[in-house]
Design a protein around this motif. Structure first.
Motif, PDB file in Angstrom:
ATOM      1  N   MET A   1      -2.451 -12.933   0.976  1.00  0.00           N
ATOM      2  CA  MET A   1      -1.032 -13.198   0.748  1.00  0.00           C
ATOM      3  C   MET A   1      -0.177 -12.142   1.439  1.00  0.00           C
ATOM      4  O   MET A   1       0.882 -12.456   1.995  1.00  0.00           O
ATOM      5  N   SER A   2      -0.630 -10.899   1.431  1.00  0.00           N
ATOM      6  CA  SER A   2       0.112  -9.829   2.107  1.00  0.00           C
ATOM      7  C   SER A   2       0.179 -10.071   3.611  1.00  0.00           C
ATOM      8  O   SER A   2       1.226  -9.872   4.242  1.00  0.00           O
TER       9      SER A   2
ATOM     10  N   PRO B   1      -1.096  -4.450  -0.300  1.00  0.00           N
ATOM     11  CA  PRO B   1      -1.886  -5.190  -1.284  1.00  0.00           C
ATOM     12  C   PRO B   1      -2.592  -4.253  -2.247  1.00  0.00           C
ATOM     13  O   PRO B   1      -3.032  -3.171  -1.876  1.00  0.00           O
ATOM     14  N   HIS B   2      -2.684  -4.683  -3.510  1.00  0.00           N
ATOM     15  CA  HIS B   2      -3.501  -3.970  -4.492  1.00  0.00           C
ATOM     16  C   HIS B   2      -4.948  -4.418  -4.301  1.00  0.00           C
ATOM     17  O   HIS B   2      -5.212  -5.599  -4.031  1.00  0.00           O
ATOM     18  N   ILE B   3      -5.870  -3.487  -4.457  1.00  0.00           N
ATOM     19  CA  ILE B   3      -7.297  -3.828  -4.488  1.00  0.00           C
ATOM     20  C   ILE B   3      -7.874  -3.224  -5.760  1.00  0.00           C
ATOM     21  O   ILE B   3      -7.791  -2.015  -5.979  1.00  0.00           O
ATOM     22  N   CYS B   4      -8.440  -4.074  -6.608  1.00  0.00           N
ATOM     23  CA  CYS B   4      -9.030  -3.572  -7.848  1.00  0.00           C
ATOM     24  C   CYS B   4     -10.553  -3.732  -7.820  1.00  0.00           C
ATOM     25  O   CYS B   4     -11.100  -4.447  -6.983  1.00  0.00           O
ATOM     26  N   CYS B   5     -11.207  -3.048  -8.729  1.00  0.00           N
ATOM     27  CA  CYS B   5     -12.672  -3.003  -8.760  1.00  0.00           C
ATOM     28  C   CYS B   5     -13.281  -4.126  -9.606  1.00  0.00           C
ATOM     29  O   CYS B   5     -14.501  -4.239  -9.672  1.00  0.00           O
ATOM     30  N   ARG B   6     -12.447  -4.934 -10.226  1.00  0.00           N
ATOM     31  CA  ARG B   6     -12.912  -5.895 -11.218  1.00  0.00           C
ATOM     32  C   ARG B   6     -13.774  -7.015 -10.630  1.00  0.00           C
ATOM     33  O   ARG B   6     -14.746  -7.454 -11.245  1.00  0.00           O
ATOM     34  N   ASP B   7     -13.415  -7.524  -9.458  1.00  0.00           N
ATOM     35  CA  ASP B   7     -13.955  -8.803  -9.004  1.00  0.00           C
ATOM     36  C   ASP B   7     -15.006  -8.724  -7.901  1.00  0.00           C
ATOM     37  O   ASP B   7     -15.614  -9.733  -7.573  1.00  0.00           O
TER      38      ASP B   7
ATOM     39  N   ASN C   1      -6.466  -7.305  10.338  1.00  0.00           N
ATOM     40  CA  ASN C   1      -5.223  -8.058  10.200  1.00  0.00           C
ATOM     41  C   ASN C   1      -4.022  -7.133  10.026  1.00  0.00           C
ATOM     42  O   ASN C   1      -2.988  -7.534   9.490  1.00  0.00           O
ATOM     43  N   ASP C   2      -4.182  -5.885  10.470  1.00  0.00           N
ATOM     44  CA  ASP C   2      -3.095  -4.908  10.572  1.00  0.00           C
ATOM     45  C   ASP C   2      -2.567  -4.389   9.241  1.00  0.00           C
ATOM     46  O   ASP C   2      -1.468  -3.814   9.184  1.00  0.00           O
ATOM     47  N   ILE C   3      -3.324  -4.549   8.164  1.00  0.00           N
ATOM     48  CA  ILE C   3      -2.961  -3.911   6.901  1.00  0.00           C
ATOM     49  C   ILE C   3      -3.340  -2.437   6.992  1.00  0.00           C
ATOM     50  O   ILE C   3      -4.463  -2.095   7.357  1.00  0.00           O
TER      51      ILE C   3
END
Length: 588
Positions: free
Chosen positions: A366-367, A380-386, A402-404
């Motif tokens: 989405m970002s 973008p947030h990145i979490c450890c959950r998934d 993708n240039d993030i």
């Protein structure tokens, strides 16, 4: 027998093969933990050691690789008994024919693990091996150096025992935590207490040979190489390593000819492998292509400027706004919101990663969409959950191409209780461990234009000294800035001021403008970790119109910003229901 250091001066050392897979063969049970065999089947364990010694091994590993409390599900007392038995059996088999290495594998970490607890367990294991008077203490199949430096110093402070550290690589020459073989050798060369270092497990002899040929080795360390037999295949509901003794021994000869000092086998290798290896290789050491441990050149590349982080240097307050990705494929509204925020002068949009553990559009994808459609900076947030670390690494590589360049790394909200029967949280790592992983990826892959990443901060949760300690750990892990939970009270603002006085970092203070009486009560009573004082809730009335509610929320936000202005470096707006119109009312 000669002291092992004296032996290695004039001899190549042959290690044993796999304990676990050979034990499974003899027991006929693929799922059997060989470590329990130290207590229940000591005669089988001793036979395995003897078989490897008779095949030519001069160094055997105690049957203790997976003896962590979590791995075996045992008590501290039971763990001690199993490790002590592993030493007694190995020493009985070795006698004066082979050296004995006390084998320590990595202790599994998860989101609930603390470094001090894990370090204490490693130290307990080391103490048992030291008391048993083994010839070597071996750390093998490790993927990072978080504990190694502390442990080897501890061991050497107790006894001048030979210390070996082996790391587990993938086919590309990296550990699962992102360390390259080159970096591993470079760092280990600087640790005086380590006698030998190298690689084991993870890959077969063919891939290991390809990696080893490309390396230069520290001249102040003995080098070890202990690959797997190959890769297991499923056959009649069992995972089987195919018999490839000749292929393995030919590759090991090529590896030994590079000047490798210690060779042996890991998963899938049995006594036949070690016997063939011992027959094929030259037992006299060969000079290797090496560098001096003190002469490791670091390549310093000129860093490309990070567009978002450079905004802190302007002296103006940095503005970040969080948006939640949609639950479905209807993204047009979000793009419209991003255009609006860009026009209002917002510096960056942060994109939540399925907040509250409820599935939404992927935060990175989405970002990327928003950045491409609007040109605004995104985080973008990145979490450890998934995701486990394999998936996270793939995600990070995809984000990068993708240039993030900006990320918020968080542990993540747990899976909602009503979904836990069907959905499991991964939580292999917590946010600090994830930061260390990205730090390694920056050094290995993105040195000239690294990821800049922030961390979460809640100034109201716990003792301030503990909060600051955690902040410092995140900074040490490469964290460049912090985004806080929403702040409402004077007490929270004072705590934030204290943190800013004691820690040199950038802080964006979280502001969530409440938009109605119902919204204020819901946030106060339903969200753990967000402290909303009664006097804030009292400024809302049930009969308020939507416009009145938003005006009240905007006014409170402006009051908070005035109080926070001397303290923080910017503001992090979390907008209920993605109401971007609030930004115009707050910023004017």
């Amino acid at each position: 027998m000669l002291n092992i250091r004296e032996y290695l001066k004039n001899n190549r050392l042959i290690m044993d093969g796999a304990m676990g897979t050979y034990y499974s063969d003899l027991e006929g049970d693929e799922s059997a933990f060989s470590e329990f065999g130290n207590i229940n089947r000591p005669e089988i364990i001793e036979k395995i050691h003897s078989d490897y010694i008779n095949a030519g091994a001069k160094l055997i590993r105690t049957n203790s690789f997976a003896t962590s409390i979590e791995a075996l599900g045992v008590t501290v007392f039971e763990q001690k008994r199993i490790i002590e038995a592993s030493c007694e059996i190995a020493k009985r088999a070795a006698k004066d024919k082979a050296y004995v290495a006390g084998d320590i594998g990595p202790i599994k970490e998860n989101a609930e693990s603390t470094e001090s607890e894990i370090l204490d367990e490693y130290i307990r294991m080391c103490d048992i091996f030291l008391a048993a008077d083994v010839d070597v203490i071996l750390f093998e199949t490790f993927s990072d150096m978080i504990y190694i430096k502390q442990l080897v110093k501890y061991i050497r402070s107790k006894k001048d025992v030979f210390i070996m550290t082996n790391f587990c690589l993938n086919k590309n020459g990296f550990t699962r935590n992102g360390l390259s073989a080159t970096k591993i050798l470079s760092e280990l060369a600087q640790i005086d207490e380590i006698d030998a270092c190298g690689f084991n497990c993870g890959i077969g002899s063919g891939h290991m040979s390809n990696i080893m040929k490309k390396l230069k080795y520290p001249s102040n360390k003995y080098i070890a190489c202990i690959p797997n037999a190959g890769y297991p295949e499923q056959m009649q509901n069992r995972m089987i390593f195919m018999d490839n003794v000749d292929y393995f021994s030919n590759n090991m000869k090529a590896i030994a000819d590079l000047g490798i000092d210690i060779v042996g086998g890991c998963c899938g290798t049995r006594p036949t492998y070690i016997k063939k290896l011992a027959e094929k290789i030259d037992l006299k050491p060969v000079k290797k292509v090496s560098f001096l441990g003190s002469d490791i050149a670091e390549v310093h590349k000129e860093l490309r400027k990070n567009v978002f982080y450079s905004k802190f240097e302007t002296g103006k307050k940095v503005i970040a706004v969080e948006l939640d990705p949609p639950f479905d494929a209807d993204y047009e509204k979000l793009v419209e919101y991003a255009h609006t925020l860009k026009k209002q002068g917002v510096d960056i949009i942060t994109m939540a990663d399925s907040p509250m553990g409820r599935s939404r559009v992927d935060s990175i994808l989405m970002s990327v969409k928003l950045a491409n459609e609007t040109g605004i900076n995104v985080m973008p947030h990145i979490c450890c959950r998934d995701k486990n670390m394999i998936a996270i690494r793939s995600t990070l590589l995809g984000a990068y191409i993708n240039d993030i360049r900006d990320l918020l790394l968080v542990t993540g909200d747990p899976v909602p209780s009503e979904s836990r029967r069907l959905t499991t949280g991964v939580f292999d790592y917590n946010s600090i461990q994830l930061m260390n992983f990205v730090k390694e990826m920056n050094q290995e892959h993105f040195a000239d234009e690294p990821f800049y990443y922030g961390g979460a901060l809640n100034p109201t949760m716990g003792k301030i000294d503990n909060i600051i300690d955690r902040i410092q750990k995140k900074i040490d892990a490469g964290c460049k800035y912090f985004l806080t939970q929403p702040v409402y009270s004077d007490d929270a603002i004072e705590r934030l001021a204290e943190i800013k006085r004691r820690v040199d970092t950038k802080i964006l203070c979280g502001i969530m403008p409440l938009v109605s009486y119902r919204n204020a009560n819901f946030m106060k009573n339903e969200f753990i970790g967000i402290d909303i004082p009664d006097n804030i809730v009292a400024r809302y009335r049930p009969e308020m119109s939507k416009e009145e509610g938003e005006e009240t929320g905007a006014k409170i936000a402006r009051e908070l910003m005035e109080k926070l202005n001397p303290i923080v470096d910017g503001y992090y707006f979390m907008l209920p229901f993605n109401r971007v119109s609030l930004i115009g009312k707050i910023l004017g």
